[in-house]
Design a protein around this motif. Structure first.
Motif, short mmCIF file in Angstrom:
data_model
loop_
_atom_site.label_atom_id
_atom_site.label_comp_id
_atom_site.label_asym_id
_atom_site.label_seq_id
_atom_site.Cartn_x
_atom_site.Cartn_y
_atom_site.Cartn_z
N MET A 1 0.81 -1.19 0.00
CA MET A 1 0.00 0.00 0.00
C MET A 1 0.87 1.27 0.00
SD MET A 1 -2.96 1.31 0.05
CE MET A 1 -3.77 2.79 0.50
N ALA A 2 1.93 1.28 0.82
CA ALA A 2 2.79 2.46 0.89
C ALA A 2 3.50 2.71 -0.43
CB ALA A 2 3.80 2.31 2.02
N ALA A 3 3.84 1.63 -1.13
CA ALA A 3 4.53 1.78 -2.41
C ALA A 3 3.63 2.50 -3.42
CB ALA A 3 4.95 0.42 -2.95
N ILE A 4 2.35 2.22 -3.38
CA ILE A 4 1.42 2.86 -4.31
C ILE A 4 1.30 4.36 -4.00
CG2 ILE A 4 -1.00 2.94 -5.05
CD1 ILE A 4 -1.03 -0.12 -4.69
N VAL A 5 1.27 4.69 -2.72
CA VAL A 5 1.19 6.10 -2.32
C VAL A 5 2.43 6.84 -2.79
CG1 VAL A 5 1.14 7.66 -0.34
CG2 VAL A 5 -0.32 5.63 -0.36
N TRP A 6 3.62 6.25 -2.59
CA TRP A 6 4.87 6.89 -3.04
C TRP A 6 4.88 7.00 -4.57
CZ3 TRP A 6 7.64 9.65 0.01
CH2 TRP A 6 7.77 9.33 1.35
N LEU A 7 4.39 5.98 -5.27
CA LEU A 7 4.35 6.00 -6.72
C LEU A 7 3.45 7.12 -7.23
CD1 LEU A 7 5.15 4.58 -9.39
CD2 LEU A 7 3.08 3.22 -9.13
N VAL A 8 2.27 7.25 -6.66
CA VAL A 8 1.35 8.31 -7.07
C VAL A 8 1.93 9.68 -6.75
CG1 VAL A 8 -0.92 9.33 -6.61
CG2 VAL A 8 -0.71 6.86 -6.94
N ALA A 9 2.54 9.82 -5.57
CA ALA A 9 3.16 11.10 -5.20
C ALA A 9 4.29 11.46 -6.16
CB ALA A 9 3.68 11.03 -3.77
N GLY A 10 5.10 10.48 -6.54
CA GLY A 10 6.19 10.74 -7.47
C GLY A 10 5.69 11.17 -8.83
N ILE A 11 4.66 10.50 -9.33
CA ILE A 11 4.10 10.86 -10.65
C ILE A 11 3.48 12.26 -10.60
CG2 ILE A 11 2.29 10.27 -12.31
CD1 ILE A 11 2.93 7.30 -11.66
N LEU A 12 2.74 12.56 -9.55
CA LEU A 12 2.12 13.89 -9.43
C LEU A 12 3.16 15.00 -9.32
CD1 LEU A 12 -0.93 13.15 -7.09
CD2 LEU A 12 -0.96 13.65 -9.54
N LEU A 13 4.22 14.76 -8.55
CA LEU A 13 5.27 15.77 -8.42
C LEU A 13 6.01 15.97 -9.75
CD1 LEU A 13 6.70 14.84 -4.92
CD2 LEU A 13 5.67 17.03 -5.56
N ALA A 14 6.28 14.89 -10.44
CA ALA A 14 6.97 15.02 -11.74
C ALA A 14 6.07 15.75 -12.74
CB ALA A 14 7.35 13.64 -12.26
N ALA A 15 4.77 15.48 -12.71
CA ALA A 15 3.85 16.17 -13.61
C ALA A 15 3.73 17.64 -13.24
CB ALA A 15 2.48 15.50 -13.57
N ALA A 16 3.75 17.96 -11.97
CA ALA A 16 3.65 19.36 -11.53
C ALA A 16 4.89 20.15 -11.91
CB ALA A 16 3.42 19.42 -10.02
N GLU A 17 6.00 19.46 -12.16
CA GLU A 17 7.23 20.14 -12.57
C GLU A 17 7.03 20.92 -13.87
OE1 GLU A 17 10.87 21.67 -12.93
OE2 GLU A 17 10.16 20.62 -11.17
#
Length: 143
Positions: A1-17
Motif C-alpha cells: 500500500m505504501a509503495a502505491i502512495v509513493w508511486l502516485v506522489a512521485g508521478i504527481l510531483l513530476a507532472a507538476a514540474e
C-alpha cells in the motif's frame, strides 16, 4: 500500500514540474519514485520509507539538480541584427520627415522616416530609432 502512495506522489510531483520548470519538483518526484521502488521490493516500515525519501531527495537536490541547471539552463536571448537597433541613436544626414530621409546608424547609412509624420528633423540632429520597418529606420527626436 505504501509503495502505491509513493508511486502516485512521485508521478504527481513530476507532472507538476511542468508548471514550474525549476527542477525542484522533479527531484522530489524522483525521490518519491525511488522510495516507491524500495517500499515495493522490501516492504519496510514507514520510518525507513521516510529516511529513504529524505536521503534520495538530498542527493538529488544537492547533487543532480545543480548539474542539470547548469547543463540545460538557457541564457536570455540577445537581440541581433535589426531587432537590436530600436533604442539606439542615429545622426541625420539628409532631412528626415514622414516621407523619407537618411540617417547614420552604427556607421551605416539607413533610409529613414519620422515616427510622427508631422515632424521633420534637420541635418545634424540626433534621433532615436523607434523601430525598423523593412529597410527603413523609423526615428523620433524624443521629448
Amino acid at each position: 500500500m505504501a509503495a502505491i502512495v509513493w508511486l502516485v506522489a512521485g508521478i504527481l510531483l513530476a507532472a507538476a514540474e511542468m508548471l514550474t520548470g525549476d527542477l525542484t519538483l522533479l527531484m522530489l518526484g524522483s525521490a518519491a519514485l525511488a522510495t516507491a521502488g524500495v517500499s515495493g521490493v522490501f516492504d519496510p516500515p514507514l520510518w525507513v520509507d521516510a529516511i529513504v525519501f529524505g536521503i534520495s531527495a538530498l542527493v538529488l537536490m544537492l547533487g543532480v539538480r545543480p548539474f542539470l541547471l547548469r547543463r540545460f539552463a538557457t541564457p536570455p536571448p540577445h537581440q541581433t541584427n535589426a531587432a537590436a537597433l530600436p533604442g539606439k541613436t542615429a545622426h541625420v544626414l539628409e532631412a528626415v520627415d514622414g516621407h523619407g530621409g537618411r540617417v547614420k546608424l552604427d556607421g551605416e547609412v539607413w533610409s529613414a522616416r519620422s515616427f510622427d509624420p508631422a515632424e521633420a528633423y534637420e541635418v545634424g540632429a540626433t534621433v532615436y530609432i523607434m523601430k525598423i520597418d523593412g529597410a527603413t529606420a523609423v526615428v523620433w527626436k524624443g521629448p
